[in-house]
Design a protein around this motif. Structure first.
Motif, PDB file in Angstrom:
ATOM      1  N   VAL A 207       0.835  -1.202   0.000  1.00  0.00           N
ATOM      2  CA  VAL A 207       0.000   0.000   0.000  1.00  0.00           C
ATOM      3  C   VAL A 207       0.871   1.254   0.000  1.00  0.00           C
ATOM      4  O   VAL A 207       0.614   2.210  -0.735  1.00  0.00           O
ATOM      5  N   LYS A 208       1.914   1.243   0.816  1.00  0.00           N
ATOM      6  CA  LYS A 208       2.801   2.402   0.928  1.00  0.00           C
ATOM      7  C   LYS A 208       3.495   2.709  -0.396  1.00  0.00           C
ATOM      8  O   LYS A 208       3.593   3.877  -0.798  1.00  0.00           O
ATOM      9  N   GLN A 209       3.974   1.664  -1.096  1.00  0.00           N
ATOM     10  CA  GLN A 209       4.675   1.902  -2.361  1.00  0.00           C
ATOM     11  C   GLN A 209       3.720   1.970  -3.553  1.00  0.00           C
ATOM     12  O   GLN A 209       4.143   2.199  -4.677  1.00  0.00           O
ATOM     13  N   ARG A 210       2.425   1.735  -3.270  1.00  0.00           N
ATOM     14  CA  ARG A 210       1.362   1.821  -4.264  1.00  0.00           C
ATOM     15  C   ARG A 210       1.534   0.833  -5.423  1.00  0.00           C
ATOM     16  O   ARG A 210       1.152   1.095  -6.557  1.00  0.00           O
ATOM     17  N   HIS A 211       2.076  -0.320  -5.104  1.00  0.00           N
ATOM     18  CA  HIS A 211       2.046  -1.436  -6.033  1.00  0.00           C
ATOM     19  C   HIS A 211       2.417  -2.716  -5.283  1.00  0.00           C
ATOM     20  O   HIS A 211       3.169  -2.696  -4.316  1.00  0.00           O
ATOM     21  N   GLY A 212       1.860  -3.810  -5.746  1.00  0.00           N
ATOM     22  CA  GLY A 212       2.153  -5.113  -5.163  1.00  0.00           C
ATOM     23  C   GLY A 212       1.426  -6.175  -5.960  1.00  0.00           C
ATOM     24  O   GLY A 212       0.394  -5.909  -6.588  1.00  0.00           O
ATOM     25  N   ASN A 213       1.961  -7.372  -5.957  1.00  0.00           N
ATOM     26  CA  ASN A 213       1.406  -8.451  -6.763  1.00  0.00           C
ATOM     27  C   ASN A 213       1.408  -9.726  -5.924  1.00  0.00           C
ATOM     28  O   ASN A 213       2.472 -10.239  -5.578  1.00  0.00           O
ATOM     29  N   ILE A 214       0.230 -10.222  -5.593  1.00  0.00           N
ATOM     30  CA  ILE A 214       0.094 -11.404  -4.740  1.00  0.00           C
ATOM     31  C   ILE A 214      -0.439 -12.565  -5.577  1.00  0.00           C
ATOM     32  O   ILE A 214      -1.447 -12.423  -6.279  1.00  0.00           O
ATOM     33  N   ILE A 215       0.238 -13.701  -5.480  1.00  0.00           N
ATOM     34  CA  ILE A 215      -0.188 -14.913  -6.181  1.00  0.00           C
ATOM     35  C   ILE A 215      -0.349 -16.016  -5.142  1.00  0.00           C
ATOM     36  O   ILE A 215       0.630 -16.416  -4.496  1.00  0.00           O
ATOM     37  N   ASN A 216      -1.559 -16.476  -4.951  1.00  0.00           N
ATOM     38  CA  ASN A 216      -1.846 -17.524  -3.971  1.00  0.00           C
ATOM     39  C   ASN A 216      -2.023 -18.865  -4.680  1.00  0.00           C
ATOM     40  O   ASN A 216      -2.717 -18.950  -5.680  1.00  0.00           O
ATOM     41  N   ILE A 217      -1.397 -19.904  -4.139  1.00  0.00           N
ATOM     42  CA  ILE A 217      -1.552 -21.233  -4.720  1.00  0.00           C
ATOM     43  C   ILE A 217      -2.695 -21.946  -4.008  1.00  0.00           C
ATOM     44  O   ILE A 217      -2.580 -22.354  -2.854  1.00  0.00           O
ATOM     45  N   SER A 218      -3.812 -22.064  -4.711  1.00  0.00           N
ATOM     46  CA  SER A 218      -4.972 -22.781  -4.204  1.00  0.00           C
ATOM     47  C   SER A 218      -4.902 -24.206  -4.760  1.00  0.00           C
ATOM     48  O   SER A 218      -3.826 -24.792  -4.842  1.00  0.00           O
ATOM     49  N   SER A 219      -6.013 -24.772  -5.158  1.00  0.00           N
ATOM     50  CA  SER A 219      -6.049 -26.109  -5.752  1.00  0.00           C
ATOM     51  C   SER A 219      -7.389 -26.305  -6.440  1.00  0.00           C
ATOM     52  O   SER A 219      -8.408 -25.749  -6.005  1.00  0.00           O
ATOM     53  N   VAL A 220      -7.390 -27.109  -7.491  1.00  0.00           N
ATOM     54  CA  VAL A 220      -8.654 -27.439  -8.135  1.00  0.00           C
ATOM     55  C   VAL A 220      -9.581 -28.157  -7.151  1.00  0.00           C
ATOM     56  O   VAL A 220     -10.808 -28.074  -7.254  1.00  0.00           O
ATOM     57  N   VAL A 221      -8.988 -28.822  -6.149  1.00  0.00           N
ATOM     58  CA  VAL A 221      -9.786 -29.488  -5.116  1.00  0.00           C
ATOM     59  C   VAL A 221     -10.590 -28.477  -4.298  1.00  0.00           C
ATOM     60  O   VAL A 221     -11.678 -28.779  -3.810  1.00  0.00           O
ATOM     61  N   GLY A 222     -10.073 -27.270  -4.181  1.00  0.00           N
ATOM     62  CA  GLY A 222     -10.803 -26.214  -3.487  1.00  0.00           C
ATOM     63  C   GLY A 222     -12.003 -25.722  -4.263  1.00  0.00           C
ATOM     64  O   GLY A 222     -12.888 -25.062  -3.710  1.00  0.00           O
ATOM     65  N   LEU A 223     -12.063 -26.039  -5.553  1.00  0.00           N
ATOM     66  CA  LEU A 223     -13.180 -25.637  -6.404  1.00  0.00           C
ATOM     67  C   LEU A 223     -14.204 -26.759  -6.562  1.00  0.00           C
ATOM     68  O   LEU A 223     -15.397 -26.500  -6.634  1.00  0.00           O
ATOM     69  N   MET A 224     -13.736 -27.998  -6.616  1.00  0.00           N
ATOM     70  CA  MET A 224     -14.630 -29.111  -6.931  1.00  0.00           C
ATOM     71  C   MET A 224     -14.823 -30.086  -5.768  1.00  0.00           C
ATOM     72  O   MET A 224     -15.713 -30.924  -5.802  1.00  0.00           O
ATOM     73  N   GLY A 225     -13.983 -29.977  -4.721  1.00  0.00           N
ATOM     74  CA  GLY A 225     -14.041 -30.929  -3.622  1.00  0.00           C
ATOM     75  C   GLY A 225     -13.402 -32.248  -4.010  1.00  0.00           C
ATOM     76  O   GLY A 225     -13.164 -32.521  -5.190  1.00  0.00           O
ATOM     77  N   ASN A 226     -13.113 -33.072  -2.994  1.00  0.00           N
ATOM     78  CA  ASN A 226     -12.543 -34.381  -3.273  1.00  0.00           C
ATOM     79  C   ASN A 226     -12.685 -35.263  -2.039  1.00  0.00           C
ATOM     80  O   ASN A 226     -12.410 -34.818  -0.919  1.00  0.00           O
ATOM     81  N   LYS A 227     -13.139 -36.472  -2.226  1.00  0.00           N
ATOM     82  CA  LYS A 227     -13.300 -37.355  -1.078  1.00  0.00           C
ATOM     83  C   LYS A 227     -11.939 -37.667  -0.457  1.00  0.00           C
ATOM     84  O   LYS A 227     -10.942 -37.841  -1.158  1.00  0.00           O
ATOM     85  N   GLY A 228     -11.929 -37.729   0.862  1.00  0.00           N
ATOM     86  CA  GLY A 228     -10.687 -37.969   1.579  1.00  0.00           C
ATOM     87  C   GLY A 228      -9.842 -36.732   1.783  1.00  0.00           C
ATOM     88  O   GLY A 228      -8.748 -36.813   2.350  1.00  0.00           O
ATOM     89  N   GLN A 229     -10.351 -35.576   1.329  1.00  0.00           N
ATOM     90  CA  GLN A 229      -9.573 -34.331   1.448  1.00  0.00           C
ATOM     91  C   GLN A 229     -10.446 -33.167   1.937  1.00  0.00           C
ATOM     92  O   GLN A 229     -10.296 -32.045   1.478  1.00  0.00           O
ATOM     93  N   THR A 230     -11.336 -33.439   2.853  1.00  0.00           N
ATOM     94  CA  THR A 230     -12.224 -32.367   3.310  1.00  0.00           C
ATOM     95  C   THR A 230     -11.444 -31.215   3.945  1.00  0.00           C
ATOM     96  O   THR A 230     -11.778 -30.039   3.730  1.00  0.00           O
ATOM     97  N   ASN A 231     -10.416 -31.535   4.720  1.00  0.00           N
ATOM     98  CA  ASN A 231      -9.615 -30.484   5.355  1.00  0.00           C
ATOM     99  C   ASN A 231      -8.837 -29.683   4.316  1.00  0.00           C
ATOM    100  O   ASN A 231      -8.815 -28.441   4.347  1.00  0.00           O
TER     101      ASN A 231
END
Length: 246
Positions: free
Chosen positions: A129-153
């Motif tokens: 915010v102070k330097q008025r630029h920044g770029n954040i890239i978060n690594i999610s997973s396709v499992v976070g979009l579709m779900g998957n058995k055995g991986q609820t957590n």
């Protein structure tokens, strides 16, 4: 593409994070790598990046510890003078059916994958915010979009990253801070090495592209998102999954 940029990468000594670190180094970035420990594997990864000609330093930090994260972020900013790019990649799995998950299985995955992403982002957002630029890239997973058995957590933690990414994009877009997420599918890393040959063959048969992804497939997208080529993209979740979830 990243000459003059400083990038922080959590979990940058192995798997996807290491592939991103190497590609960023090849494209001119200076690198602050955050890992849970300084061991032979970590030093080997750092030395490989140094051989690419990059200014790289290793910082030991448990991302689920907010105080450690705050301290390390201050150290990185003091060492490099600024941070332009943040890649939240650190993550773990503790797979099992829901009734068999222990409290620790749930807490560790949520704490490292989701809360770690939140803590690290929070620690650098003020400088963005102070330097008025920044770029954040978060690594999610396709499992976070579709779900998957055995991986609820795991699915819950990665779905949380999606909501977090969109919220940060909305909060800080006016300050020229972008935030996007990558949702990998099955990528050939240590996590997938635990699968049997039969399981891998079955997975490949389900994918339109009929192969597991490589860490470099994810790194190529991360490079695009980290560069000015994606300067009008924020709040997006982009899959790298070989067509797994269409």
């Amino acid at each position: 593409m990243l000459t003059g940029k400083v990038a922080v990468i959590t979990g940058g000594t192995r798997g996807i994070g290491n592939a991103i670190a190497n590609l960023f180094a090849k494209n001119g970035a200076s690198l602050a790598i955050i890992a849970t420990r300084d061991n032979e594997r970590a030093q080997k990864a750092i030395n490989t990046i140094k051989e690419l000609g990059a200014d790289v330093r290793l910082y030991v930090c448990d991302v689920k510890d907010a105080e450690q994260v705050e301290s390390v972020s201050e150290e990185i900013l003091a060492d490099f003078g600024k941070v332009d790019i943040l890649v939240n990649n650190a993550g773990i799995t503790r797979d099992n059916l829901l009734p068999s998950l222990s409290v620790m299985d749930i807490d560790d995955v949520i704490d490292i994958n989701l809360k770690g992403t939140m803590f690290v982002t929070r620690s650098f957002i003020r400088s963005f915010v102070k330097q008025r630029h920044g770029n954040i890239i978060n690594i999610s997973s396709v499992v976070g979009l579709m779900g998957n058995k055995g991986q609820t957590n795991y699915a819950a933690s990665k779905a949380g990253i999606v909501g977090f990414t969109k919220s940060v994009a909305k909060e800080y877009g006016r300050r020229n801070v972008r935030c996007n997420a990558i949702a990998p599918g099955y990528i050939s890393t240590e996590m997938t090495e635990e699968l049997s040959e039969a399981q891998v063959s079955e997975l490949k048969a389900q994918l339109p592209l009929t192969r597991l992804g490589l860490p470099e497939d994810v790194a190529n997208l991360a490079l695009f998102l980290a560069s000015e080529n994606s300067s009008y993209i924020t709040g997006e979740v982009i899959k790298v999954d070989g067509g797994m979830y269409v």
